[in-house]
Design an enzyme around this catalytic site. Structure first.
Site, PDB file in Angstrom:
ATOM      1  N   ASP A 155       3.369  -0.009  -7.068  1.00  0.00           N
ATOM      2  CA  ASP A 155       4.452  -0.703  -7.763  1.00  0.00           C
ATOM      3  C   ASP A 155       3.825  -1.864  -8.543  1.00  0.00           C
ATOM      4  O   ASP A 155       3.539  -2.912  -7.968  1.00  0.00           O
ATOM      5  CB  ASP A 155       5.482  -1.224  -6.757  1.00  0.00           C
ATOM      6  CG  ASP A 155       6.629  -1.951  -7.442  1.00  0.00           C
ATOM      7  OD1 ASP A 155       6.652  -2.020  -8.680  1.00  0.00           O
ATOM      8  OD2 ASP A 155       7.502  -2.454  -6.716  1.00  0.00           O
TER       9      ASP A 155
ATOM     10  N   HIS B 112       3.768   1.842  -2.153  1.00  0.00           N
ATOM     11  CA  HIS B 112       4.309   0.496  -2.027  1.00  0.00           C
ATOM     12  C   HIS B 112       5.814   0.580  -1.773  1.00  0.00           C
ATOM     13  O   HIS B 112       6.443   1.610  -2.036  1.00  0.00           O
ATOM     14  CB  HIS B 112       4.028  -0.317  -3.286  1.00  0.00           C
ATOM     15  CG  HIS B 112       2.619  -0.786  -3.374  1.00  0.00           C
ATOM     16  ND1 HIS B 112       1.977  -0.970  -4.574  1.00  0.00           N
ATOM     17  CD2 HIS B 112       1.713  -1.102  -2.414  1.00  0.00           C
ATOM     18  CE1 HIS B 112       0.740  -1.403  -4.347  1.00  0.00           C
ATOM     19  NE2 HIS B 112       0.565  -1.478  -3.042  1.00  0.00           N
TER      20      HIS B 112
ATOM     21  N   ASP C   1      -6.932  -5.771  -0.493  1.00  0.00           N
ATOM     22  CA  ASP C   1      -7.113  -4.501   0.211  1.00  0.00           C
ATOM     23  C   ASP C   1      -6.797  -3.321  -0.698  1.00  0.00           C
ATOM     24  O   ASP C   1      -7.476  -2.295  -0.663  1.00  0.00           O
ATOM     25  CB  ASP C   1      -6.210  -4.435   1.452  1.00  0.00           C
ATOM     26  CG  ASP C   1      -6.545  -5.492   2.473  1.00  0.00           C
ATOM     27  OD1 ASP C   1      -7.716  -5.891   2.546  1.00  0.00           O
ATOM     28  OD2 ASP C   1      -5.627  -5.919   3.193  1.00  0.00           O
TER      29      ASP C   1
ATOM     30  N   ARG D 201     -11.037   1.035  -5.379  1.00  0.00           N
ATOM     31  CA  ARG D 201     -12.458   0.986  -5.728  1.00  0.00           C
ATOM     32  C   ARG D 201     -13.242   2.043  -4.955  1.00  0.00           C
ATOM     33  O   ARG D 201     -14.083   2.749  -5.521  1.00  0.00           O
ATOM     34  CB  ARG D 201     -13.030  -0.403  -5.442  1.00  0.00           C
ATOM     35  CG  ARG D 201     -14.498  -0.533  -5.764  1.00  0.00           C
ATOM     36  CD  ARG D 201     -15.024  -1.936  -5.410  1.00  0.00           C
ATOM     37  NE  ARG D 201     -16.455  -1.984  -5.524  1.00  0.00           N
ATOM     38  CZ  ARG D 201     -17.307  -1.557  -4.592  1.00  0.00           C
ATOM     39  NH1 ARG D 201     -16.871  -1.057  -3.458  1.00  0.00           N
ATOM     40  NH2 ARG D 201     -18.615  -1.621  -4.795  1.00  0.00           N
TER      41      ARG D 201
ATOM     42  N   ASP E  82      -4.641   0.347   4.694  1.00  0.00           N
ATOM     43  CA  ASP E  82      -5.426   0.629   3.487  1.00  0.00           C
ATOM     44  C   ASP E  82      -6.908   0.698   3.837  1.00  0.00           C
ATOM     45  O   ASP E  82      -7.641   1.575   3.361  1.00  0.00           O
ATOM     46  CB  ASP E  82      -5.211  -0.451   2.420  1.00  0.00           C
ATOM     47  CG  ASP E  82      -3.788  -0.505   1.892  1.00  0.00           C
ATOM     48  OD1 ASP E  82      -3.078   0.511   1.968  1.00  0.00           O
ATOM     49  OD2 ASP E  82      -3.394  -1.578   1.395  1.00  0.00           O
TER      50      ASP E  82
ATOM     51  N   GLY F  11      -0.026  -0.774   5.507  1.00  0.00           N
ATOM     52  CA  GLY F  11      -1.018  -1.259   4.553  1.00  0.00           C
ATOM     53  C   GLY F  11      -1.445  -2.700   4.773  1.00  0.00           C
ATOM     54  O   GLY F  11      -2.636  -2.991   4.902  1.00  0.00           O
TER      55      GLY F  11
ATOM     56  N   HIS G  28      -1.392  -8.240   0.107  1.00  0.00           N
ATOM     57  CA  HIS G  28      -2.687  -7.663   0.483  1.00  0.00           C
ATOM     58  C   HIS G  28      -3.353  -6.999  -0.721  1.00  0.00           C
ATOM     59  O   HIS G  28      -4.010  -5.982  -0.598  1.00  0.00           O
ATOM     60  CB  HIS G  28      -2.515  -6.690   1.653  1.00  0.00           C
ATOM     61  CG  HIS G  28      -1.676  -5.485   1.327  1.00  0.00           C
ATOM     62  ND1 HIS G  28      -0.344  -5.567   1.028  1.00  0.00           N
ATOM     63  CD2 HIS G  28      -2.002  -4.177   1.250  1.00  0.00           C
ATOM     64  CE1 HIS G  28       0.117  -4.353   0.774  1.00  0.00           C
ATOM     65  NE2 HIS G  28      -0.871  -3.496   0.903  1.00  0.00           N
TER      66      HIS G  28
ATOM     67  N   THR H  55       5.015   4.455   5.174  1.00  0.00           N
ATOM     68  CA  THR H  55       5.124   5.642   4.320  1.00  0.00           C
ATOM     69  C   THR H  55       5.075   6.902   5.170  1.00  0.00           C
ATOM     70  O   THR H  55       5.912   7.797   5.037  1.00  0.00           O
ATOM     71  CB  THR H  55       3.996   5.661   3.272  1.00  0.00           C
ATOM     72  OG1 THR H  55       4.093   4.486   2.454  1.00  0.00           O
ATOM     73  CG2 THR H  55       4.073   6.900   2.393  1.00  0.00           C
TER      74      THR H  55
END
Length: 126
Positions: A87, A14, A97, A103, A67, A62, A94, A43
């Protein structure tokens, strides 16, 4: 499922955690340089600019689907480790996402670090 050595390391951070990701990657660049890496857009771009020798495939940012792209790689069995520096003190537009990605890592039994202490321990065994 692929052997861990054949699978990529996913790197996501993040906004407020991007400097931490760069510092972490510098500390572990020897290990990271032996693996294919995948990262969300911003990133990954920052990591490539700092450590050009790393083999980093860039996904979208992301919020623009990166993501989800990494989630698809998890489903395909192509991710062996995910470092996702979250963070927890900033809102994320989002967030759905982000939750879906974490998950999938749990469902597909992908080792996942959401903080530096865990990332240090997981990369040591990869």
């Amino acid at each position: 499922m692929a052997d861990t050595d054949d699978r990529m390391i996913a790197l996501i951070a993040h906004d407020q955690k991007k400097p931490d990701m760069i510092a972490w990657a510098r500390r572990h660049r020897a290990v990271l340089s032996r693996h294919a890496l995948v990262a969300t857009g911003t990133t990954g771009s920052l990591l490539k600019a700092d450590m050009a020798e790393l083999d980093i495939s860039l996904m979208k940012s992301g919020p623009l689907g990166g993501d989800q792209q990494i989630g698809a790689l998890i489903v395909e069995g192509r991710i062996g480790l995910m470092v996702f520096l979250v963070d927890p003190l900033s809102p994320h537009p989002h967030d759905v996402d982000v939750k879906a990605l974490t998950r999938l890592a749990v469902v597909y039994d992908v080792p996942m670090a959401c903080n530096l202490a865990t990332a240090d321990r997981l990369i040591a065994g990869f």
